[in-house]
Scaffold this active site. Structure first.
Site, short mmCIF file in Angstrom:
data_model
loop_
_atom_site.label_atom_id
_atom_site.label_comp_id
_atom_site.label_asym_id
_atom_site.label_seq_id
_atom_site.Cartn_x
_atom_site.Cartn_y
_atom_site.Cartn_z
N GLY A 242 0.88 -1.17 0.00
CA GLY A 242 0.00 0.00 0.00
C GLY A 242 0.92 1.21 0.00
CE LYS A 243 0.71 3.66 -5.91
NZ LYS A 243 1.84 2.80 -6.26
CG ASN B 56 5.34 8.23 -12.16
OD1 ASN B 56 4.49 8.81 -12.82
ND2 ASN B 56 5.19 6.96 -11.79
CG LEU C 228 13.14 12.61 -13.88
CD1 LEU C 228 14.30 13.55 -14.19
CD2 LEU C 228 12.02 12.82 -14.89
N GLY C 229 12.90 7.89 -12.34
CA GLY C 229 13.48 6.54 -12.28
C GLY C 229 14.98 6.62 -12.07
N GLY D 47 17.01 9.95 -11.80
CA GLY D 47 17.01 10.83 -10.64
C GLY D 47 15.70 11.58 -10.49
CG ASP E 51 10.45 -6.50 -7.01
OD1 ASP E 51 9.77 -5.63 -7.60
OD2 ASP E 51 9.95 -7.34 -6.25
CG ASP F 90 5.20 3.61 -2.41
OD1 ASP F 90 4.69 4.64 -2.90
OD2 ASP F 90 4.73 2.47 -2.61
#
Ligand code: RIB
EC number: 2.7.1.15
Length: 322
Positions: free
Chosen positions: A57-58, A202, A239-240, A243, A264, A270
């Protein structure tokens, strides 16, 4: 990592002795993670190599990462009346989180069937269950406890009206609010979240919120500028592995990511928010907190699972030293 008591807005802390650092108002799920080689097509049965169940859960993930790093966290959430509820409450306690406002509900607990492929990409289904019943009234009832915190952290796995109520509460008490608009919600009314101090989407969430492309960094900047125009003080676009981009009316800073081999990526966003919130409350330094968040979330993607991939304070200190 010493925690001073300066608030993220620079104002003196309103926290009394009993107040917490961070109030997370959000979801609790049980994550049902299947590791797959490929998705079955319609009518097909495919064997999957592995399965794991974990707490997710976020909202819960952000609360747990902040708490593991040393923040005092209050969690306002709803769990169901099933097998998952008690273990979820115990998980909050084990992680040092205040469970006074973890509300048992006549409903099923939230669950999230998650599929992770060999390239570490994930697909997530969310069955909201009790999370859908976290109401604006729940926020109002908890006003005194939330008002004693120094930062309010929100996501979108609970009803939007509840999110709007929490933003209004933050404004009433001059407590900064951080909104992570995830999962993306086309119905989110920007006007009703304009008083947030921080919004952290994101790229795809940013595109959905603004209706603008995010194909290049300049596109991302233009879209982020729309959120600044609405009135939100700080826009942070994750931005994954590249950064995070931090924009205010006077700042435009790319905080570079950390290269790692991903196993993963579930829950990495989060981990970023929880870590950022922790350091923001501890130091009041946005740029330095973003650097920490990049490093913490990068570490989380090297391990399997959601909360199971979040480092403790001691482990993170070791990573920083190494
Ligand atoms: O962000 C990852 C989380 O999204 C998972 O823990 C799952 O529960 C969903 O809420």
């Amino acid at each position: 990592m010493a925690a001073d008591r300066t608030s993220p807005t620079g104002a003196a802390s309103s926290t009394g002795g009993g107040g917490k650092d961070i109030a997370v108002i959000g979801s609790s799920n049980m994550d049902l993670i299947t590791y797959i080689t490929r998705m079955p097509s319609e009518g097909e049965t495919v064997e999957a190599p592995d399965f794991a169940m974990g707490f997710g859960g976020k909202g819960a993930n952000q609360a747990v990462s902040a708490s593991r790093l040393g923040s005092r966290v209050l969690m306002l959430t709803r769990v169901g009346n099933d097998l998952f509820a008690q273990s979820t409450i115990e998980n909050y306690r084990r992680n040092g989180i205040d469970t006074d406002l973890v509300l048992p509900t006549q409903a099923a607990s939230g669950v999230a069937p998650i599929f992770v492929d060999e390239e570490s990409r994930n697909s997530i289904l969310i069955v909201k269950g009790a999370n859908a019943l976290l109401s604006p009234q729940d926020v109002r009832r908890a006003e005194a406890q939330i008002a004693a915190c120094r930062l309010i952290v929100l996501q979108l796995e609970i009803p939007l009206e509840t999110v709007y109520e929490a933003v209004a509460l933050g404004k009433r008490h001059s407590i900064p609010v951080l909104l992570n608009p995830a999962p993306a919600q086309p119905d989110l009314e920007l006007e009703k979240v304009r008083d947030c101090q921080y919004i952290v989407p994101n790229e795809s969430e940013l595109s959905l919120l603004t209706g603008m492309p995010v194909d290049s960094l300049d596109d991302v900047r233009n879209a982020a500028a729309v959120l600044l125009e609405v009135g939100i003080a700080n826009v942070i676009v994750t931005l994954g592995s590249r950064g995070a981009l931090w924009m205010t009316r006077t700042e435009d800073r790319l905080i570079p990511g950390v290269a790692v081999e991903a196993r993963d990526t579930t829950g990495a966003g989060d981990a970023f928010i929880g870590c950022f919130s922790h350091f923001l409350v501890s130091t009041g330094d946005t740029a330095a907190s973003l650097e920490m968040a990049n490093r913490y979330s990068a570490d989380s993607v090297t391990k399997r699972g959601t909360q199971s991939s979040y480092a403790s304070k001691e482990e993170f200190e070791e990573i920083l030293r190494g």
